[in-house]
Motif scaffolding. Sequence first.
Motif, PDB file in Angstrom:
ATOM      1  N   PRO A 225       0.797  -1.232   0.000  1.00  0.00           N
ATOM      2  CA  PRO A 225       0.000   0.000   0.000  1.00  0.00           C
ATOM      3  C   PRO A 225       0.825   1.275   0.000  1.00  0.00           C
ATOM      4  CG  PRO A 225      -0.104  -1.088   2.144  1.00  0.00           C
ATOM      5  CD  PRO A 225       0.551  -2.048   1.212  1.00  0.00           C
ATOM      6  N   ASP A 226       2.067   1.203   0.476  1.00  0.00           N
ATOM      7  CA  ASP A 226       2.890   2.413   0.525  1.00  0.00           C
ATOM      8  C   ASP A 226       3.685   2.633  -0.749  1.00  0.00           C
ATOM      9  OD1 ASP A 226       4.467   0.205   0.968  1.00  0.00           O
ATOM     10  OD2 ASP A 226       5.775   1.190   2.435  1.00  0.00           O
ATOM     11  N   SER A 308      -8.417  -7.834  -0.312  1.00  0.00           N
ATOM     12  CA  SER A 308      -7.514  -7.455   0.768  1.00  0.00           C
ATOM     13  C   SER A 308      -8.246  -6.697   1.877  1.00  0.00           C
ATOM     14  CB  SER A 308      -6.387  -6.581   0.206  1.00  0.00           C
ATOM     15  OG  SER A 308      -5.595  -6.054   1.248  1.00  0.00           O
ATOM     16  N   GLU A 309      -7.763  -6.878   3.106  1.00  0.00           N
ATOM     17  CA  GLU A 309      -8.306  -6.120   4.235  1.00  0.00           C
ATOM     18  C   GLU A 309      -7.784  -4.687   4.247  1.00  0.00           C
ATOM     19  OE1 GLU A 309      -7.465  -8.236   7.793  1.00  0.00           O
ATOM     20  OE2 GLU A 309      -8.732  -9.959   7.289  1.00  0.00           O
ATOM     21  N   ASP A 310      -6.706  -4.443   3.509  1.00  0.00           N
ATOM     22  CA  ASP A 310      -6.174  -3.086   3.414  1.00  0.00           C
ATOM     23  C   ASP A 310      -7.011  -2.304   2.404  1.00  0.00           C
ATOM     24  OD1 ASP A 310      -4.419  -0.953   2.082  1.00  0.00           O
ATOM     25  OD2 ASP A 310      -3.232  -1.486   3.839  1.00  0.00           O
ATOM     26  N   PRO A 311      -7.587  -1.172   2.797  1.00  0.00           N
ATOM     27  CA  PRO A 311      -8.478  -0.434   1.885  1.00  0.00           C
ATOM     28  C   PRO A 311      -7.785   0.072   0.627  1.00  0.00           C
ATOM     29  CG  PRO A 311      -8.004   0.849   3.872  1.00  0.00           C
ATOM     30  CD  PRO A 311      -7.485  -0.522   4.122  1.00  0.00           C
ATOM     31  N   VAL A 312      -6.502   0.414   0.729  1.00  0.00           N
ATOM     32  CA  VAL A 312      -5.770   0.884  -0.447  1.00  0.00           C
ATOM     33  C   VAL A 312      -5.635  -0.241  -1.469  1.00  0.00           C
ATOM     34  CG1 VAL A 312      -3.547   1.750  -1.295  1.00  0.00           C
ATOM     35  CG2 VAL A 312      -4.519   2.652   0.831  1.00  0.00           C
ATOM     36  N   ALA A 314      -7.449  -3.021  -1.622  1.00  0.00           N
ATOM     37  CA  ALA A 314      -8.771  -3.430  -2.090  1.00  0.00           C
ATOM     38  C   ALA A 314      -9.259  -2.515  -3.206  1.00  0.00           C
ATOM     39  CB  ALA A 314      -9.760  -3.441  -0.933  1.00  0.00           C
ATOM     40  N   GLU A 315      -9.049  -1.219  -3.038  1.00  0.00           N
ATOM     41  CA  GLU A 315      -9.463  -0.271  -4.067  1.00  0.00           C
ATOM     42  C   GLU A 315      -8.663  -0.475  -5.348  1.00  0.00           C
ATOM     43  OE1 GLU A 315     -11.428   2.630  -6.120  1.00  0.00           O
ATOM     44  OE2 GLU A 315     -11.961   1.615  -4.269  1.00  0.00           O
ATOM     45  N   ARG A 316      -7.375  -0.770  -5.209  1.00  0.00           N
ATOM     46  CA  ARG A 316      -6.575  -1.052  -6.397  1.00  0.00           C
ATOM     47  C   ARG A 316      -7.124  -2.266  -7.146  1.00  0.00           C
ATOM     48  NH1 ARG A 316      -0.356  -0.400  -4.125  1.00  0.00           N
ATOM     49  NH2 ARG A 316      -0.399   1.878  -3.970  1.00  0.00           N
ATOM     50  N   GLY A 317      -7.422  -3.300  -6.395  1.00  0.00           N
ATOM     51  CA  GLY A 317      -7.943  -4.498  -7.032  1.00  0.00           C
ATOM     52  C   GLY A 317      -9.231  -4.238  -7.783  1.00  0.00           C
ATOM     53  N   ARG A 318     -10.154  -3.530  -7.148  1.00  0.00           N
ATOM     54  CA  ARG A 318     -11.443  -3.233  -7.784  1.00  0.00           C
ATOM     55  C   ARG A 318     -11.265  -2.358  -9.022  1.00  0.00           C
ATOM     56  NH1 ARG A 318     -13.081  -2.847  -2.240  1.00  0.00           N
ATOM     57  NH2 ARG A 318     -12.676  -0.599  -2.255  1.00  0.00           N
TER      58      ARG A 318
END
Length: 425
Positions: A225-226, A308-312, A314-318
């Motif tokens: 995420p970073d 992913s449980e990480d929102p960053v 998860a948003e990338r995946g979507r």
Amino acid sequence: MCVEPSEPPSSRLTRRGVLAASAALAGTAAALTAASPAQAIPTAGRRPARTADLVVEGGTLLDPATGDVTEDAVVVIRDGRVRAAGPRSRTGVPAGVPRLDAHGRWVLPGLIDAHIHLNTAAEARDAVAKGATSARSGSTNFYQDIAVRELARRSPGLAPRLRAAGVFVTPDLGDTLLADPELTSLAALKDGVRSADALRHVVRTNLTRGADVIKTRVNERAGLPDQDPLAQVYSHAQLSEVVAAARRGGKGVLCHSYSEKGCHDAVTAGVRSLEHGVFVGERTLHEMRRRGTWFTPTLTAVSGLAASEDPVLAERGRTYLPILKRAVRAAHDLGVPLAAGTDSSGGTVDPVGAEVELMHAAGLSPLDALRTATTGAARLLGLEGTAGRLTPGHAGDLILLDGDPLADLSLLSAPARVVRAGVPL
């Protein structure tokens, strides 16, 4: 007995490979013990791989190359190689050879995962159990993939036939500096592995260790995420240095790529295959078709980000998955060669069959999707005469499915049985 049709490692690799073998096999005694005694790793010397004679009879044979379907088929394997395959009426069945009843099941060649990270013997065995009888490494931190490749040559049932990439050619090697004494000199570099000399040094070290391919990157990682997966870490000139150094050793390069500029720089620098490639654009796809550059989109890995449980992440995946699916469809329509790869890592081995399903979801026909994990991937890996089909001369690697995969590709993710080099697992 037959052995894998590749050159044995150099004497230098044999001596130095002890460290890599220890890293790959440490803590995995349970995985090895699970094998039958006949599959145990030889304790001394370089011995032939354990292969076998087998007749697989009564199943429905599918040839991915032609799409031909043969009912009540017979596949004859001798010394781990296919000697005959076809309808029972035209295929002689030798007497006294062990038989595997495939009635009611479909018979396909073992699948190929063109981008996977195998760090332990347990992961290697899991990949085979899920149908990947051949694979290409996407790199490991401490040359575990080279040890896994040797494990596969000696005991095929324990690992897929593997094209090893060695260590990642990346700006920050981190603890990978400890993978080989030759790499430790790079620790003093203020800017990391960026100069032409440093890039060539890592490639040469990989080649010395016996790598079959070279893995590098042009963008940062999507799975952290970073990091910004659109940020470019190597220029066209730097990528060209990596490609040139690999070519001097007779090897190709696979390149981790996300942004359109990064993809274009990688392709025009001469990489053999583009990995991930979410934002690859039309001009780059046309260049890939012209050059014969392969595309390994790793849809499975990008799809996994969405969970992913990480929102960053998860948003990338979507966001990324529909874009990547459109890129895969555009590549296929243009005639860019596609290969299936899961990018499995971190102890979890995803079935390459799921990648085939995602290829179909992106717009490929079921047969064309299947080819990305059989005949197509075999060409990318240089295994055309070994993997991807069940015709005379090919390896006796196959999977049995409980139905027609062209009607239900999900069957590929859970083979009913796997045969590796003529040995049912």
